[in-house]
Design a protein around this motif. Structure first.
Motif, PDB file in Angstrom:
ATOM      1  N   GLY A  94      -6.654   9.095   1.746  1.00 16.15           N
ATOM      2  CA  GLY A  94      -5.723   9.208   2.882  1.00 16.15           C
ATOM      3  C   GLY A  94      -6.280   8.642   4.141  1.00 16.15           C
ATOM      4  O   GLY A  94      -5.641   8.961   5.209  1.00 16.15           O
ATOM      5  N   ASN A  95      -7.646   8.038   4.182  1.00 14.33           N
ATOM      6  CA  ASN A  95      -8.282   7.595   5.415  1.00 14.33           C
ATOM      7  C   ASN A  95      -7.784   5.758   5.628  1.00 14.33           C
ATOM      8  O   ASN A  95      -8.452   5.338   4.538  1.00 14.33           O
ATOM      9  CB  ASN A  95      -9.649   7.601   5.184  1.00 14.33           C
ATOM     10  N   PRO A  96      -7.147   5.547   6.276  1.00 15.80           N
ATOM     11  CA  PRO A  96      -6.647   4.173   6.595  1.00 15.80           C
ATOM     12  C   PRO A  96      -7.880   3.164   7.250  1.00 15.80           C
ATOM     13  O   PRO A  96      -7.681   1.949   7.300  1.00 15.80           O
ATOM     14  CB  PRO A  96      -5.477   4.224   7.483  1.00 15.80           C
ATOM     15  N   ARG A  97      -8.949   3.816   7.597  1.00 17.25           N
ATOM     16  CA  ARG A  97      -9.739   3.165   8.467  1.00 17.25           C
ATOM     17  C   ARG A  97     -11.059   2.524   7.359  1.00 17.25           C
ATOM     18  O   ARG A  97     -11.227   3.192   6.441  1.00 17.25           O
ATOM     19  CB  ARG A  97     -10.596   3.993   9.591  1.00 17.25           C
ATOM     20  N   PRO A  98     -11.616   1.525   7.913  1.00 15.68           N
ATOM     21  CA  PRO A  98     -12.694   1.071   6.999  1.00 15.68           C
ATOM     22  C   PRO A  98     -13.967   1.755   6.960  1.00 15.68           C
ATOM     23  O   PRO A  98     -14.993   1.205   6.582  1.00 15.68           O
ATOM     24  CB  PRO A  98     -12.781  -0.333   7.599  1.00 15.68           C
ATOM     25  N   TYR A  99     -14.113   3.032   7.524  1.00 16.38           N
ATOM     26  CA  TYR A  99     -15.079   3.975   7.589  1.00 16.38           C
ATOM     27  C   TYR A  99     -14.731   5.198   7.541  1.00 16.38           C
ATOM     28  O   TYR A  99     -13.584   5.541   7.524  1.00 16.38           O
ATOM     29  CB  TYR A  99     -16.192   3.657   8.874  1.00 16.38           C
ATOM     30  N   TRP A 100     -15.517   6.328   7.361  1.00 17.50           N
ATOM     31  CA  TRP A 100     -15.217   7.456   7.089  1.00 17.50           C
ATOM     32  C   TRP A 100     -15.757   8.407   8.270  1.00 17.50           C
ATOM     33  O   TRP A 100     -16.399   7.947   9.355  1.00 17.50           O
ATOM     34  CB  TRP A 100     -15.776   8.256   6.021  1.00 17.50           C
TER      35      TRP A 100
END
Length: 128
Positions: A94-100
């Protein structure tokens, strides 16, 4: 007990919180035993403890767009599920970013396991 079935129907609506690891192995003993932790997600089984059988698993990966091998979905070069899961699973992040984000971040704009919004390395995950 004694009931038989041919089809299991249901629906899960999940959201990612923090940084799940899909099928990341913590130890070999955990990764090969249905009675222990083997997925960040939801699993459907039947039977009693000690005699449990796998039906289907919904796994949550770390991020859609970056390949963190240990924590990614198998379709995004992550670790394969345990043998007893086989191909009876679906994995999505569910995370669209390239990091958490931090361990308590709630990704409310992307429902898990709906085969939508799969970007980057995860794009093949939405294909049945």
């Amino acid at each position: 007990s004694g009931a038989s079935y041919q089809t299991v129907c249901g629906r899960f609506r999940g959201y990612q919180v923090g940084s799940p690891d899909a099928f990341r192995k913590l130890t070999d003993a955990i990764a090969t035993n249905i009675e222990t932790y083997y997925v960040d997600g939801v699993t459907v089984t039947y039977g009693s403890p000690g005699n449990r059988q796998h039906v289907f698993t919904y796994a949550a990966g770390l991020t859609e767009t970056t390949n963190f091998v240990a924590a990614s979905c198998p379709c995004a070069s992550g670790w394969a599920p345990p043998q007893f899961v086989g191909s009876d699973y679906y994995c999505e992040s569910g995370n669209p970013r390239p990091y958490w984000g931090d361990s308590h971040e709630f990704y409310s704009s992307n429902v898990l396991w709906d085969r939508q919004q799969c970007g980057g390395n995860e794009s093949t995950c939405c294909n049945p």
